[in-house]
Design a protein around this motif. Sequence first.
Motif, PDB file in Angstrom:
ATOM      1  N   LYS A   1     -12.829 -26.921 -13.166  1.00  0.00           N
ATOM      2  CA  LYS A   1     -12.096 -27.928 -13.936  1.00  0.00           C
ATOM      3  C   LYS A   1     -11.183 -28.746 -13.036  1.00  0.00           C
ATOM      4  CE  LYS A   1      -9.192 -28.433 -18.046  1.00  0.00           C
ATOM      5  NZ  LYS A   1      -8.497 -27.727 -19.159  1.00  0.00           N
ATOM      6  N   GLU A   2     -10.501 -28.093 -12.084  1.00  0.00           N
ATOM      7  CA  GLU A   2      -9.628 -28.831 -11.167  1.00  0.00           C
ATOM      8  C   GLU A   2     -10.439 -29.751 -10.265  1.00  0.00           C
ATOM      9  OE1 GLU A   2      -7.616 -25.382 -12.752  1.00  0.00           O
ATOM     10  OE2 GLU A   2      -9.515 -25.617 -11.701  1.00  0.00           O
ATOM     11  N   GLU A   3     -11.597 -29.309  -9.831  1.00  0.00           N
ATOM     12  CA  GLU A   3     -12.439 -30.160  -8.991  1.00  0.00           C
ATOM     13  C   GLU A   3     -13.006 -31.336  -9.780  1.00  0.00           C
ATOM     14  OE1 GLU A   3     -14.016 -26.672  -5.906  1.00  0.00           O
ATOM     15  OE2 GLU A   3     -15.158 -27.178  -7.712  1.00  0.00           O
ATOM     16  N   LEU A   4     -13.271 -31.128 -11.076  1.00  0.00           N
ATOM     17  CA  LEU A   4     -13.743 -32.240 -11.903  1.00  0.00           C
ATOM     18  C   LEU A   4     -12.672 -33.309 -12.072  1.00  0.00           C
ATOM     19  CD1 LEU A   4     -15.675 -30.348 -14.723  1.00  0.00           C
ATOM     20  CD2 LEU A   4     -16.664 -31.727 -12.905  1.00  0.00           C
ATOM     21  N   ALA A   5     -11.414 -32.881 -12.143  1.00  0.00           N
ATOM     22  CA  ALA A   5     -10.326 -33.846 -12.289  1.00  0.00           C
ATOM     23  C   ALA A   5     -10.267 -34.802 -11.108  1.00  0.00           C
ATOM     24  CB  ALA A   5      -9.002 -33.113 -12.452  1.00  0.00           C
ATOM     25  N   ALA A   6     -10.645 -34.324  -9.927  1.00  0.00           N
ATOM     26  CA  ALA A   6     -10.633 -35.182  -8.751  1.00  0.00           C
ATOM     27  C   ALA A   6     -11.936 -35.955  -8.569  1.00  0.00           C
ATOM     28  CB  ALA A   6     -10.360 -34.342  -7.501  1.00  0.00           C
ATOM     29  N   GLN A   7     -13.024 -35.537  -9.220  1.00  0.00           N
ATOM     30  CA  GLN A   7     -14.334 -36.155  -9.011  1.00  0.00           C
ATOM     31  C   GLN A   7     -14.692 -37.154 -10.104  1.00  0.00           C
ATOM     32  OE1 GLN A   7     -16.562 -37.003  -6.562  1.00  0.00           O
ATOM     33  NE2 GLN A   7     -16.873 -34.832  -6.102  1.00  0.00           N
ATOM     34  N   LEU A   8     -14.380 -36.856 -11.346  1.00  0.00           N
ATOM     35  CA  LEU A   8     -14.758 -37.722 -12.456  1.00  0.00           C
ATOM     36  C   LEU A   8     -13.794 -38.891 -12.585  1.00  0.00           C
ATOM     37  CD1 LEU A   8     -15.572 -35.036 -15.195  1.00  0.00           C
ATOM     38  CD2 LEU A   8     -17.190 -36.269 -13.757  1.00  0.00           C
TER      39      LEU A   8
END
Length: 364
Positions: free
Chosen positions: A342-349
């Motif tokens: 979820k934290e990585e999605l916040a930076a990617q999406l």
Amino acid sequence: MASSLRGGQAVSALLKAQSTAVCTQCAQARTVPFLRAATLPLQRRTYSAEATAAAATPSSQNASSASASTPRPVATPPDYRIRAGLLLSRPPLLTNEPTPFEAAFYLYQKRLNERLTGGFRRNVYFKPDTMLALDWRLQMRHRKGTPARDIGHYHGGKGAAGFGGATAWDDEFLVGDPEAEQLTNPDQLRERIISDADLRVSEDGETLAEADRVRVERPQPRRTAADEANDTQRLDRKLDRTLYLVVQAADGTWSFPAADVRTDENLHETAARALESTAGVNMNTWMVGRVPVAHVVREVTPTKEEAFTSEKTFLLKGRIMAGQADLKDNTLGAKAFQWLTKEELAAQLPKYYFAGVKNAMPAR
């Protein structure tokens, strides 16, 4: 006499005519509403732009009646495109590491349980002068008389000699105590428990050297090779977190697999088709439900072919049981894929996209 007969026949004929008229009126009263209902036109709802335009244009047969009646408002086609996608996830495979407070609390509870429970009677479990009895004696010597293997050197209310003493209430550690940090460290605690299963005595009753002890198999580490290499395309990373499949479109943006909803499809059917068309068929997946869990709206620029000004994407939830994504023959133009937390999605999406899906994902 003849006149009276003719009079009676006339009266009966009159009564028969009246009853026939009444029956005819009743029959007409029953059949006319049914015939009227049968001749009414069938009302249908229109869902497409073509059907709406056809309904708005009267035919040559009822043009005169339509002009005489009150005109109905014409339903305009929507100016947005409807899409459906799948929020495919891999659940955590390991429990998360305890917080410092949780580790200290569990240590306190284990020490308290050691003090309240009855003492361990080795004569019940081990025969004297056997290999297991000698091994137990070595373990107790290593623990300095504490039967529990993971609470450290501890008197437990029995005192130094086992009859009580000044350190009877020795259940708690002070903040910053180096022994407490050692006893609550997950890696050291795991190794201390497993090392107790190592055999220290030979079958002849001789104490084995440290290098000659019979070791038990250690579990695999929590951090895998994928974690060390930070390979976001592998599913054996971040084993204590939930991972989500995202794909990269031709324009470089990242999103969950999604496709346009066809007129003969439901949302869950489109989501399954989008996953298969993007990530291939080499995955064993399970659709959790048929109700969307997230909703994303994106503004688009109208073109000559399509007059849409926005697109609405409804995301459903799914789980992967086995397999891996494969973009080799995908038909939706995906260039790459990743399994992210979820934290990585916040930076990617994109920010608007993550804002629409973040509440559908758990914290871990």
